[in-house]
Design a protein around this motif. Structure first.
Motif, PDB file in Angstrom:
ATOM      1  N   PRO A 134       0.671  -1.252   0.011  1.00 56.27           N
ATOM      2  CA  PRO A 134      -0.141   0.071  -0.147  1.00 56.27           C
ATOM      3  C   PRO A 134       0.847   1.174   0.147  1.00 56.27           C
ATOM      4  N   ASP A 135       1.509   1.308  -1.199  1.00 60.03           N
ATOM      5  CA  ASP A 135       2.168   2.760  -1.116  1.00 60.03           C
ATOM      6  C   ASP A 135       2.214   3.310  -2.558  1.00 60.03           C
ATOM      7  N   VAL A 136       2.477   4.597  -2.818  1.00 60.27           N
ATOM      8  CA  VAL A 136       1.798   5.119  -4.211  1.00 60.27           C
ATOM      9  C   VAL A 136       2.599   4.258  -5.433  1.00 60.27           C
ATOM     10  N   MET A 137       3.928   4.244  -5.496  1.00 56.41           N
ATOM     11  CA  MET A 137       4.234   3.569  -6.523  1.00 56.41           C
ATOM     12  C   MET A 137       3.718   2.284  -6.865  1.00 56.41           C
ATOM     13  N   LYS A 165       2.638  -6.664   2.807  1.00 60.68           N
ATOM     14  CA  LYS A 165       3.976  -5.979   3.213  1.00 60.68           C
ATOM     15  C   LYS A 165       3.353  -4.682   3.979  1.00 60.68           C
ATOM     16  N   TYR A 166       2.108  -4.900   4.796  1.00 59.85           N
ATOM     17  CA  TYR A 166       1.445  -3.832   5.414  1.00 59.85           C
ATOM     18  C   TYR A 166       2.414  -3.510   6.763  1.00 59.85           C
ATOM     19  N   ARG A 167       2.645  -2.285   6.917  1.00 57.72           N
ATOM     20  CA  ARG A 167       3.057  -1.648   8.011  1.00 57.72           C
ATOM     21  C   ARG A 167       2.169  -0.624   8.619  1.00 57.72           C
ATOM     22  N   LYS A 168       1.522  -0.926   9.896  1.00 57.15           N
ATOM     23  CA  LYS A 168       0.700  -0.182  10.462  1.00 57.15           C
ATOM     24  C   LYS A 168       1.130   1.105  10.990  1.00 57.15           C
ATOM     25  N   ALA A 169       2.587   1.097  11.138  1.00 51.71           N
ATOM     26  CA  ALA A 169       3.009   2.238  11.887  1.00 51.71           C
ATOM     27  C   ALA A 169       3.476   3.282  10.781  1.00 51.71           C
ATOM     28  N   SER A 170       3.210   2.973   9.402  1.00 55.46           N
ATOM     29  CA  SER A 170       3.356   3.800   8.413  1.00 55.46           C
ATOM     30  C   SER A 170       2.186   4.492   7.976  1.00 55.46           C
ATOM     31  N   ALA A 171       2.328   6.092   8.166  1.00 56.83           N
ATOM     32  CA  ALA A 171       1.121   6.876   7.745  1.00 56.83           C
ATOM     33  C   ALA A 171       0.687   6.485   6.145  1.00 56.83           C
ATOM     34  N   HIS A 195       1.168   4.135   4.497  1.00 56.32           N
ATOM     35  CA  HIS A 195       0.324   2.633   4.276  1.00 56.32           C
ATOM     36  C   HIS A 195      -0.885   2.727   4.722  1.00 56.32           C
ATOM     37  N   ARG A 196      -1.271   3.454   5.704  1.00 56.74           N
ATOM     38  CA  ARG A 196      -2.574   3.661   6.356  1.00 56.74           C
ATOM     39  C   ARG A 196      -3.435   4.484   5.311  1.00 56.74           C
ATOM     40  N   THR A 197      -2.830   5.407   5.055  1.00 58.33           N
ATOM     41  CA  THR A 197      -3.836   6.446   3.985  1.00 58.33           C
ATOM     42  C   THR A 197      -3.876   5.593   2.718  1.00 58.33           C
ATOM     43  N   THR A 198      -2.887   5.045   2.233  1.00 60.33           N
ATOM     44  CA  THR A 198      -3.214   4.106   0.849  1.00 60.33           C
ATOM     45  C   THR A 198      -4.396   3.252   1.117  1.00 60.33           C
ATOM     46  N   PRO A 200     -10.155  -7.341   3.321  1.00 63.46           N
ATOM     47  CA  PRO A 200     -10.082  -6.910   4.813  1.00 63.46           C
ATOM     48  C   PRO A 200      -8.763  -7.261   5.604  1.00 63.46           C
ATOM     49  N   SER A 201      -8.394  -8.618   5.260  1.00 66.84           N
ATOM     50  CA  SER A 201      -7.097  -9.108   5.913  1.00 66.84           C
ATOM     51  C   SER A 201      -5.898  -8.397   5.266  1.00 66.84           C
ATOM     52  N   LEU A 202      -5.189  -7.722   5.960  1.00 71.48           N
ATOM     53  CA  LEU A 202      -3.979  -6.959   5.326  1.00 71.48           C
ATOM     54  C   LEU A 202      -2.724  -7.798   5.799  1.00 71.48           C
ATOM     55  N   ILE A 203      -1.865  -8.167   4.764  1.00 71.61           N
ATOM     56  CA  ILE A 203      -0.928  -9.189   5.110  1.00 71.61           C
ATOM     57  C   ILE A 203       0.489  -8.176   5.803  1.00 71.61           C
TER      58      ILE A 203
END
Ligand SMILES: Nc1ncnc2c1ncn2[C@@H]1O[C@H](COP(=O)(O)OP(=O)(O)OP(=O)(O)O)[C@@H](O)[C@H]1O
Ligand SMILES: [Mg+2]
Length: 282
Positions: free
Chosen positions: A169-172, A204-210, A212-215, A230-233
């Motif tokens: 969940p990132d822009v690229m 590759k979800y990092r919940k500490a990453s803003a 990732h959360r926004t994406t 709904p299940s984020l790996i």
């Protein structure tokens, strides 16, 4: 009823292969599903994860990989190839996972894919024609595609009833989702078939990453996407380490007991539910 699902994203390194392998092992180990994995990627990552380098080397040297189907279609081999002789049975290194088979890949596909268009009768249908006799042996056929829309991926899509798009969940990583959906829509129209988009799998979800959360929020709001599972790996060392060909004992030990295994089990459960609803016609 067999459901054939391709894993695709044109972006490399987003966890397509890792997610496909984990989904197959979980569908089998936790839900008793019979799964065939097809490795369409000449990088052979999925193959090596499932059967190890040594066994893969022996099969490749003996010409017993997916490449044989294309060599057959190109007239490179003396006799016809029966796909059931290429399929490796019960491949997962986990002894608790007993119903995952594999059609292994080969580096030979790199050279072969440039010649595939020389196949006069349906060069995108080589895989479909070969697999027809064995499909009914499985509940799920999962096709791991390389990060491109080359000849191998087209053969995979031709066979597929549906697809999932793994993405970080990132822009690229998410830029490519729209173009993949659009191209698959065009192929399906051209072939007069339907290839259902099951949804996006966040990897590759990092919940500490803003970011990732926004994406993830943006993906969930995006009306062009059928669903975000709904299940984020999570990004986790243990999931990366699971690529090693070894018997870790249980799925929980292999993928990690710190939420990773649970995320994968939830994903597999949602995957089964979604295919039941969305592919009821298949
Ligand atoms: N959830 C995860 N946590 C940590 N590492 C991961 C996770 N998923 C995948 N990886 C690692 O990320 C890298 C890329 O993963 P993988 O090979 O599955 O991606 P891919 O999309 O199939 O790549 P390619 O486009 O080359 O086929 C690998 O080193 C893998 O171990
Ligand atoms: Mg891959």
């Amino acid at each position: 009823m067999t459901h054939v699902v391709a894993t695709i994203n044109l972006k490399g390194g987003v966890g397509k292969t890792t997610t496909t392998a984990a989904l197959a092992e979980t569908l089998s180990g936790e839900f008793g599903q019979r799964v065939l994995l097809i490795d369409l990627d000449p990088q052979t990552n999925l193959t090596i994860m499932m059967i190890g380098e040594q066994r893969w080397g022996e099969l490749d040297a003996a010409g017993r990989t997916l490449a044989a189907l294309f060599e057959d279609a190109l007239g490179d081999r003396p006799g016809p190839v029966d796909v059931s002789t290429l399929i490796q049975r019960q491949v997962s290194p986990l002894s608790s996972v007993t119903s995952v088979d594999l059609l292994p890949s080969s580096l030979r596909l790199i050279a072969l894919q440039d010649r595939v268009t020389d196949i006069t009768h349906g060069h995108t249908e080589v895989l479909t024609r070969a697999l027809k006799p064995v499909l009914a042996d499985y509940d799920y056929v999962l096709i791991d595609c390389p990060p491109n829309l080359g000849a191998m991926t087209l053969n995979g899509l031709r066979l597929a009833d549906a697809y999932i798009i793994p993405t970080i969940p990132d822009v690229m990583s998410t830029y490519g989702i729209g173009p993949v959906q659009e191209r698959i829509r065009q192929f399906a129209e051209e072939w007069g078939t339907s290839i259902v988009e099951l949804g996006v799998v966040v990897t590759k979800y990092r919940k500490a990453s803003a970011v990732h959360r926004t994406t993830v929020d943006d993906l969930n709001r995006n009306k062009q996407i059928s669903m975000v599972f709904p299940s984020l790996i999570p990004e986790a060392n243990q999931i990366a380490a699971a690529a090693e060909f070894a018997d870790f004992g249980t799925l929980r030990k292999k993928y990690g007991n710190d939420g990773q295994f649970t995320a994968l089990r939830d994903l597999a459960q949602d995957f089964i539910a979604t295919t039941k609803v969305r592919l009821a016609w298949v």
